[in-house]
Design a protein around this motif. Structure first.
Motif, PDB file in Angstrom:
ATOM      1  N   ASP C   9      -9.576   6.675 108.450  1.00 19.18           N
ATOM      2  CA  ASP C   9      -8.530   6.586 109.466  1.00 19.18           C
ATOM      3  C   ASP C   9      -7.841   5.132 109.352  1.00 19.18           C
ATOM      4  N   THR C  10      -6.905   4.983 108.831  1.00 17.43           N
ATOM      5  CA  THR C  10      -6.285   3.834 108.323  1.00 17.43           C
ATOM      6  C   THR C  10      -5.333   3.087 109.631  1.00 17.43           C
ATOM      7  N   ALA C  11      -5.347   4.089 110.478  1.00 14.11           N
ATOM      8  CA  ALA C  11      -4.640   3.817 111.821  1.00 14.11           C
ATOM      9  C   ALA C  11      -5.581   2.809 112.645  1.00 14.11           C
ATOM     10  N   LEU C  12      -7.092   2.997 112.268  1.00 16.38           N
ATOM     11  CA  LEU C  12      -7.962   2.438 113.117  1.00 16.38           C
ATOM     12  C   LEU C  12      -8.381   1.031 112.270  1.00 16.38           C
ATOM     13  N   CYS C  13      -8.386   1.064 111.059  1.00 22.49           N
ATOM     14  CA  CYS C  13      -8.845   0.018 110.009  1.00 22.49           C
ATOM     15  C   CYS C  13      -8.069  -1.351 110.408  1.00 22.49           C
ATOM     16  N   VAL C  14      -8.802  -2.311 110.431  1.00 21.30           N
ATOM     17  CA  VAL C  14      -8.392  -3.670 110.728  1.00 21.30           C
ATOM     18  C   VAL C  14      -8.491  -4.582 109.318  1.00 21.30           C
ATOM     19  N   GLY C  15      -9.279  -4.110 108.340  1.00 19.52           N
ATOM     20  CA  GLY C  15      -9.181  -4.680 106.824  1.00 19.52           C
ATOM     21  C   GLY C  15     -10.149  -5.784 106.974  1.00 19.52           C
ATOM     22  N   CYS C  16     -11.091  -5.501 107.923  1.00 23.11           N
ATOM     23  CA  CYS C  16     -12.272  -6.634 108.104  1.00 23.11           C
ATOM     24  C   CYS C  16     -13.225  -6.926 106.958  1.00 23.11           C
ATOM     25  N   SER C  17     -13.210  -5.956 105.934  1.00 23.32           N
ATOM     26  CA  SER C  17     -14.078  -6.191 104.777  1.00 23.32           C
ATOM     27  C   SER C  17     -15.745  -5.996 105.144  1.00 23.32           C
TER      28      SER C  17
END
Lengths: 337, 733, 181
Positions: C9-17
């Motif tokens: 869900d890209t809407a939730l992803c914050v890209g934290c790795s």
């Protein structure tokens, strides 16, 4: 809205920032593979055309040189392998959808074809080891006594060469992930380029041989090839072949680019890499001008006697043939969806 | 497993199976794991101050991985990237290995390895000498995190009272003071923010998602997932901004103007929670009257936020109240009047009725676990050195920068020794030049740390500490949604001659003749003693890593006590404490009982305001050598507006240097030309640009913001160091 | 036949790795390499900007060119449609690396081609892949698309989604959800 900024924290060596998993080794392998494929075809043609050995002719060197060059090419490929100890795995299986698997088996079949062709034209004398030579010459006679077998050897060389030459291009052409490669033209293109480079090698060797002294070993080595040249005019049949190959090659490059330019955005971008992008300077200068246009023009003028016949055009052909592979391998890895 | 079983697994079943294999039968799990050569040990994380519960897995006796402890309310079974990469700290080749004594001049980073006995003997001699010459108060300590508890105990027993942490004056101090003045309590750490249940979340001065406070980010995603309205105010298009319904690209330094305008709209349009304000508020009328001038039209030229956007977002906040959470942020030292800005944030929350309410700020609970019954510390005759004459009257913690100043000036009394625990002071305090000048005045700089930081480089003696995965620490008695106690325990042994801080602290105390302050022989005895007092057992904690307390009501509406520790016992819209101070010191600026707006210093032409923040994979400057985390983010980048970059003829990937208003130049840094930032500021992630030779992996990678932060705006209320009035020009390399 | 898939869900992803880090530790991915990674796409002009974040990895395509080009059969499709590399069979020719439109593979320092395995060793034990299990935003889901009741099936049925580079024709099995719209 178009993507303005694209960032990734992937950092795999050989993959990022631009794919560079295949380096010079693969370019060398494809170049030598193509060259050998071309010499197989020329040799096969020769076998079919004049199966009988002519007086004073010895012609094992073309095929033997092929064996050597192909082994060098495979050596380069081997250098590139990450898991060298497993290389035998190639021959424990046949993967029908993998050009590389086809290639592995083709390479294996090409060797006996080349050796058989070499057997057809044994030298009359060698500096040493004349006793084994006698046995080889006996085998050669045995083969020559069976025209169907000779024909078979000729066909095997022609077919093996065609398969090998096509394979070097198909290997790249089937990798749909790289739009630049994603063309059926690459097979014929690399095949024709291979024949062109093979003709250039034979041409070069004949020139070296023509200038050699009668009794020298070099002459011995090359005397058979020299027959391919029309001594009267100094105009080689190889030159004539090569002129046609290079013309076809130019046409194929044109078709390849037209195919890409009329395809998807990714394919257009891939073509642009060569035509006007990051690889354009090398492509235009090294492949098109130096490797194709210049030898075509020079040989034309040599042919009609306007300029002196030199080794420069065949050298340029070889140079262009290598850089065609090098640039296609490099630029292809820079092309992406 | 046969094919049918294998193929029949659905995601739900997978998740459930995953959970049961962790939660279900501890004994069964141990048996399975033992068979596969795996062993799990619960502990809690130390990659930041959040202290998430974690479970480390050993494979054939070697540390393999670390995951969240499903029992832990902070991690909820999932660590953040730093925590997950925490194992890298144990095999970081750069880590300190044995006690080091300075070989030659300070800062040269040339050492002689010595035994612990010699090292601690040397340290004790130095401490005794300082005590004899100047008194024990002339020894100061700087510490970060829970790990410092035992060393602080030893130094308190030794007699000093000057113990500070950068987390106050350099970080959350202004916020905490602003909230204390308003609600009588601060947002705490972990913050008492009920993000999961917020229907509207306002981030002003917080970049959650890049700032990786685990529970908050988990709850932020929950809020986004449940369709909460997100409003983000930031000069930079943060990750959070990309999830927002409203993104307000504010002019840096003008947040208070926006906050005042928002409150103006809430009050003039009567959108605030009148019942809540009536019940709990103090001084609302004069406060409301003070807002009259701060209209959205007034705020527009200051903030660059159009009046209709200010009104629309204020109404949106009001629509969801009390489940509208205006996030308090954390690092809040920006412009020197930050306590007042934080108070404006607090007051906005008060108007929305969110303090103490579901979807706002819950009332946290803590387990009653008394400290270890130590003898009382020696009484000091001297006042603390950091805040003479209480010039910052609301500084309720010691000021690191105050101690630094006293060290340089020798006033009100000299500071001759620093003990630094787990904080890279040279990089944690603004204006490195002052820190280095202070170090020159010292007779002793002792550093206890895991990695050879810049500060360690300047030390006389460096003591290598075991990483958090190799040691016990004090208990984490957390103040949170539900009360719990967490245990940190060793998972593996230290590879070399590193020692846990409790051992170092105890041995030092023994050398100092302070044995009576250490009635316990080892840490397990200490922990057991504390736990058994309330009927808990160390064995249980060693097995589970955590013991949960009884849940309590955490919202006013559910019966949580609505108590406010302010002088009025109410939410102070009009601050009686600030009023009192202003009355007592007429003419002293900044103590207005209601927040007022002070414009930031204008940005000189050709320069950019330097802003800094966090990345999810690094904590401060402490993780850049961690091989795993370094791999994911080896260096920082300079964010520069794409238009500005092209104007300067620069492109992404170019190397540039920054030059600040005093001509100080940064190390080269990669340029990120981006549409994600305003044209009047630049941004970089803090913690990079290391210059300590021992940090080989991180050495000269990226640039350090701190070196450029030489202009400090001190908050008069609490001594916080505002750092956002520093301006830089971008110089191609 | 099961078809394992990942739904993000890209809407939730914050890209934290965190997915990247968890994969590195779970799978002992050597330093300097990664089997998954974060991609960010920025569109627009400040302040009207769109940022999309993808956690990316091998897409375990249903039509995997990396498998068809492998000369030794080292690259193969495992049960559940998971694309794997048999390290012992791999000669390191890198054809599969060239064949992948996602550049998801790399040469492991030990010579073989390496990439995401969907943590099949965990999945076969009933656990979620490490990246999914660690994600603090719960933006990643894993399961069987052939099971109509599975979470991933429900998600791709009820939410708009896209796959990466569909034009490459590989039929990826990592799906990215987009919000509403």
């Amino acid at each position: 809205m178009t993507v303005l900024e694209l960032t990734s924290n992937r950092h795999n060596p050989g993959i990022d920032p631009l794919l560079n998993a295949w380096g010079w080794e693969i370019a060398v392998y494809l170049f030598l593979g193509g060259l050998v494929a071309g010499s197989l075809i020329l040799g096969g043609y020769r076998v079919l055309k004049s199966p009988r050995r002519q007086a004073g002719e010895s012609y094992p060197w073309g095929p033997l040189l092929g064996v050597l060059l192909l082994s060098l090419g495979m050596g380069a490929l081997f250098l590139d392998l990450g898991h060298k100890l497993s290389v035998g795995r190639l021959y424990l299986t046949f993967q029908p959808t993998s050009p590389m698997s086809w290639g592995a088996w083709i390479l294996l079949l090409v060797y006996p074809a080349m050796l058989a062709a070499a057997l057809l034209y044994p030298p009359e004398r060698v500096p040493f080891g004349n006793a084994p030579l006698a046995r080889v010459r006996a085998w050669s006679e045995w083969v020559h006594a069976r025209p169907r077998l000779v024909q078979g050897i000729g066909i095997a060389n022609l077919a093996g060469g065609a398969a090998l030459g096509l394979y070097t291009g198909v290997l790249l052409g089937t990798l749909g992930a790289r739009p630049l490669w994603n063309s059926a033209i690459l097979g014929p293109l690399f095949l024709i380029s291979g024949m062109s480079t093979a003709a250039a090698v034979l041409h070069l060797l004949s020139m070296v041989g023509a200038n050699a002294k009668q009794d020298s070993f070099g002459d011995l080595l090359l005397s058979g090839l020299v027959r391919l040249l029309n001594k009267d005019t100094g105009k080689s049949s190889m030159v004539r072949y090569d002129q046609s190959f290079m013309t076809i090659e130019l046409a194929l490059i044109g078709l390849w680019m037209i195919g890409l330019l009329t395809s998807t955005t990714a394919h257009r971008a891939a073509a642009a890499l060569l035509l006007s992008g990051a690889w354009a300077p090398q492509f235009w200068s090294l492949v098109v001008l130096t490797g194709l246009v210049a030898p075509l023009v020079l040989q034309h003028f040599e042919f009609i006697g306007r300029i002196r016949h030199t080794v420069i055009p065949p050298l340029l052909v070889l140079f262009g043939g290598f850089f065609l592979r090098f640039i296609v391998v490099g630029a292809g890895q820079g092309s992406h969806w | 497993m046969n094919r049918r079983q294998f193929l029949g697994i659905g995601a739900g079943a997978l998740a459930a199976a995953g959970l049961t294999s962790i939660l279900g039968g501890e004994r069964a799990r141990a048996a399975t794991l033992a068979k596969s050569g795996l062993r799990t040990i619960p502990t809690f994380c130390d990659l930041c101050f959040w202290k998430c519960g974690a479970v480390a897995t050993l494979r054939d006796g070697k540390l393999w991985k670390i995951e969240g402890n499903p029992l832990d309310p902070l991690s909820r079974g999932r660590l953040c990237p730093r925590g997950t990469g925490g194992v890298g700290a144990t095999f970081d080749p750069d880590r300190l290995r044995r006690p080091l004594l300075r070989a030659r001049v300070r800062g040269e980073e040339k050492w002689n390895a010595v035994s612990w006995d010699d090292a601690l003997g040397y340290l004790a001699l130095k401490l005794e000498a300082i005590k004899a010459a100047h008194g024990p108060e002339s020894m100061a300590m700087f510490s970060h995190g829970l790990g410092g508890n035992f060393l602080k105990h030893t130094l308190k027993a030794y007699g000093t009272t000057n113990i500070a942490a950068p987390s106050f004056a350099q970080c959350r101090g202004p916020r905490d003071v602003g909230f204390r003045l308003t609600f009588g309590d601060d947002p705490g750490s972990p913050e008492r923010t009920d993000i999961a249940n917020a229907r509207c979340l306002v981030l002003i001065g917080s970049h959650l998602g890049e700032n990786m406070h685990n529970t908050q980010v988990q709850e932020f995603a929950q809020a986004v997932g449940s369709g909460a309205t997100i409003i983000v105010v930031d000069p930079r298009f943060s990750v959070a901004a990309s999830k927002a319904k409203h993104y307000l690209p504010i002019r840096p330094g003008t947040d208070t103007a926006l906050l005042l305008a928002w409150m103006n709209v809430l009050v003039t349009e009567k959108l605030y929670d009148a019942e809540y304000v009536g019940k709990y508020g103090y001084g609302f009328e004069p406060f409301a009257a003070s807002l009259a001038e701060f209209t959205p039209e007034w705020a527009y030229p200051e903030t660059c936020i159009a009046p209709e956007i200010i009104r629309e977002t204020a109404r949106e906040m009001a629509r969801h109240r009390p489940a509208t959470l205006v996030h308090p942020g954390r690092h809040s030292n920006w412009y020197g009047h930050d306590t007042q800005r934080s108070r404006a944030v607090a007051l906005l929350n008060a108007l929305l009725g969110s303090w103490g309410r579901r979807g706002g700020f819950y009332v946290p609970a803590q387990m009653d676990l008394p400290g270890y019954p130590y003898p009382p510390y020696p009484k000091s005759t001297k006042a603390k050195v950091d805040n003479p004459d209480q010039r910052h009257p609301f500084a309720y913690e010691a000021l690191t920068t105050g101690i630094r100043e006293a060290t340089i000036t020798g006033k009100p009394y000299p500071i001759k020794g620093w003990m630094v625990y787990a904080t890279n002071l040279v990089r944690a305090l603004p204006d490195e030049r002052l820190t280095l000048a202070a170090i020159q005045e010292l007779d002793l700089l002792a550093v206890v740390d895991v990695i050879p930081s810049e500060t360690a480089g300047w030390a006389d003696i460096v003591l290598p500490e075991s990483t958090y995965l190799e040691r016990y620490d004090d208990l984490n008695v957390e103040l949170f949604r539900e009360p719990f106690i967490g245990l940190r325990q060793p998972v593996v042994e230290s590879p070399d001659d590193q020692k846990p801080n409790w051992w170092i602290a105890r041995e030092l105390a023994l050398k100092l003749g302070l044995a009576r302050y250490y009635p316990w022989k080892d840490i397990e005895e200490y922990l057991s003693t504390r736990l058994e007092k309330r009927g808990y057992h160390l064995a249980d904690l060693k097995r589970d890593g955590i013991v949960l307390g009884k849940k309590q009501p955490i919202y006013f509406e559910d019966g949580a006590p609505a108590e406010f520790a302010t002088p009025s016992k109410k939410i102070e819209f009009w601050s009686s404490q600030l009023q009192q101070h202003a009355d007592a010191h007429p003419g002293v600026k900044g103590f207005d009982p209601v927040p007022r707006y002070e414009p930031p210093e204008p940005c000189p032409s050709g320069a950019y305001r330097l802003l800094f923040g966090r990345a999810p994979v690094h904590s401060f400057g402490r993780t850049q050598t961690n091989p795993i985390l370094h791999d994911v983010m080896p260096e920082n980048e300079l964010w520069l507006n794409a238009g500005e970059a092209s104007r300067l003829g620069l492109r992404s990937g170019d190397r540039v240097k920054l030059r600040n208003q005093e001509g100080i130049e940064s190390l080269p840094i990669l340029l990120k030309a981006t549409e994600r930032i305003r044209a009047d500021c630049v941004f970089m992630v803090h913690g990079f640009g290391h210059t300590a030779k021992g940090l080989t992996r991180a050495f000269h990678k990226g640039a350090s913001d701190v070196q450029l932060l030489t202009r400090i705006k001190v908050d008069p209320l609490m001594g916080g160091t505002g750092l956002n009035d520093n301006f830089v020009s971008v110089v191609p390399v | 036949m099961a078809r394992f898939a990942m739904v993000i869900d890209t809407a939730l992803c914050v890209g934290c790795s965190d997915c990247v880090v968890a994969c590195k530790t779970e799978n002992d991915v050597p330093e300097g390499f990664c089997r998954d990674w974060i991609e960010e796409e920025v569109r627009g002009t400040f302040p009207t900007v769109q940022l999309t974040i993808h956690s990316s990895r091998c897409n375990h395509c249903s039509s995997p060119p990396c498998v068809s080009c492998c000369p030794t059969g080292a690259s193969h499709v495992h049960e559940g449609g998971v694309v794997l590399v048999d390290h012992g069979k791999c000669i390191g020719c890198k054809a599969c690396i060239e064949a992948c439109p996602y550049d998801a593979r790399f040469s492991h320092p030990d010579g073989y081609a390496d990439k995401c395995t969907f943590c099949i060793h965990r999945v076969e034990k009933g656990l979620l892949p490490a990246c999914v299990a660690v994600c603090p935003t719960h933006c990643m889901h894993f399961g069987d698309l052939d099971d109509p009741e599975s979470e991933v099936t429900q998600l791709v049925r009820s939410r708009p989604y896209h796959v990466l580079t569909p034009e490459a024709g590989t039929q990826p099995n990592v799906f990215y959800l987009t919000r509403g719209r």
